[in-house]
Design a protein around this motif. Sequence first.
Motif, PDB file in Angstrom:
ATOM      1  N   UNK A   1       0.846  -1.178   0.000  1.00 35.65           N
ATOM      2  CA  UNK A   1       0.000   0.000   0.000  1.00 35.65           C
ATOM      3  C   UNK A   1       0.892   1.242   0.000  1.00 35.65           C
ATOM      4  N   UNK A   2       0.655   2.128  -0.920  1.00 41.87           N
ATOM      5  CA  UNK A   2       1.397   3.389  -0.967  1.00 41.87           C
ATOM      6  C   UNK A   2       0.674   4.423  -0.109  1.00 41.87           C
ATOM      7  N   UNK A   3       1.413   5.038   0.814  1.00 46.89           N
ATOM      8  CA  UNK A   3       0.841   6.015   1.744  1.00 46.89           C
ATOM      9  C   UNK A   3       1.119   7.422   1.231  1.00 46.89           C
ATOM     10  N   UNK A   4       0.075   8.255   1.161  1.00 46.25           N
ATOM     11  CA  UNK A   4       0.216   9.628   0.682  1.00 46.25           C
ATOM     12  C   UNK A   4      -0.034  10.652   1.785  1.00 46.25           C
ATOM     13  N   UNK A   5      -0.745  10.257   2.833  1.00 42.23           N
ATOM     14  CA  UNK A   5      -1.066  11.172   3.925  1.00 42.23           C
ATOM     15  C   UNK A   5      -1.277  10.367   5.204  1.00 42.23           C
ATOM     16  N   UNK A   6      -1.364  11.074   6.330  1.00 40.54           N
ATOM     17  CA  UNK A   6      -1.523  10.418   7.629  1.00 40.54           C
ATOM     18  C   UNK A   6      -2.706  10.975   8.397  1.00 40.54           C
ATOM     19  N   UNK A   7      -3.305  10.106   9.224  1.00 40.89           N
ATOM     20  CA  UNK A   7      -4.287  10.510  10.226  1.00 40.89           C
ATOM     21  C   UNK A   7      -3.719  10.125  11.580  1.00 40.89           C
ATOM     22  N   UNK A   8      -3.769  11.050  12.507  1.00 36.68           N
ATOM     23  CA  UNK A   8      -3.196  10.872  13.840  1.00 36.68           C
ATOM     24  C   UNK A   8      -4.252  10.345  14.799  1.00 36.68           C
ATOM     25  N   UNK A   9      -4.077   9.110  15.252  1.00 33.50           N
ATOM     26  CA  UNK A   9      -4.987   8.515  16.229  1.00 33.50           C
ATOM     27  C   UNK A   9      -4.271   8.267  17.553  1.00 33.50           C
ATOM     28  N   UNK A  10      -3.338   9.181  17.905  1.00 36.27           N
ATOM     29  CA  UNK A  10      -2.777   9.222  19.256  1.00 36.27           C
ATOM     30  C   UNK A  10      -3.637  10.209  20.045  1.00 36.27           C
TER      31      UNK A  10
ATOM     32  N   UNK B   1      -1.843  -5.128   9.538  1.00 38.76           N
ATOM     33  CA  UNK B   1      -2.212  -4.052   8.621  1.00 38.76           C
ATOM     34  C   UNK B   1      -0.956  -3.343   8.152  1.00 38.76           C
ATOM     35  N   UNK B   2      -0.960  -2.880   6.921  1.00 38.41           N
ATOM     36  CA  UNK B   2       0.190  -2.173   6.376  1.00 38.41           C
ATOM     37  C   UNK B   2       0.101  -0.678   6.484  1.00 38.41           C
ATOM     38  N   UNK B   3      -0.974  -0.177   7.108  1.00 40.95           N
ATOM     39  CA  UNK B   3      -1.179   1.272   7.188  1.00 40.95           C
ATOM     40  C   UNK B   3      -0.909   1.832   8.579  1.00 40.95           C
ATOM     41  N   UNK B   4      -0.387   1.034   9.499  1.00 39.34           N
ATOM     42  CA  UNK B   4      -0.165   1.467  10.884  1.00 39.34           C
ATOM     43  C   UNK B   4       1.267   1.982  11.042  1.00 39.34           C
TER      44      UNK B   4
END
Length: 124
Positions: free
Chosen positions: A1-10, A95-98
């Motif tokens: 999975x190519x990641x382009x942006x992030x969401x912060x769930x801290x 998961x590959x998005x973590x």
Amino acid sequence: MEIATFKNHTPHPLNIYAPDTPDVVSDPEQGLLRTIEVAGQAARLTMDEQGNPFAVDGIPAQDVLYGRDAALPPEEPGVGIIVSLVSGLASAGGRGDIFVPYREVRNSAGTVIGCRALARPRTQ
């Protein structure tokens, strides 16, 4: 999975510092590249108390079964989810998005104020 942006769930905004920022800074603006605001509910592990509480040397203790985080949002194409190290390790490999904060930056009092990179946690 190519990641382009992030969401912060801290549970707090995450400061991202330049890679060459020292481990400890007296000015929290030194090397600061950007801040990623909290995007939703903080990722937390499930906890299930097992058996009866007990004490060790007068200190209360409890057996606890920790599980994967039920509050993680579903995967979205191109979006990486930033979580705490504990939540990230519990989700590693599934998961590959973590992503988790990596190469922490501290203030002069020793408190973590951000990181210089993100890591995708893996376990053996």
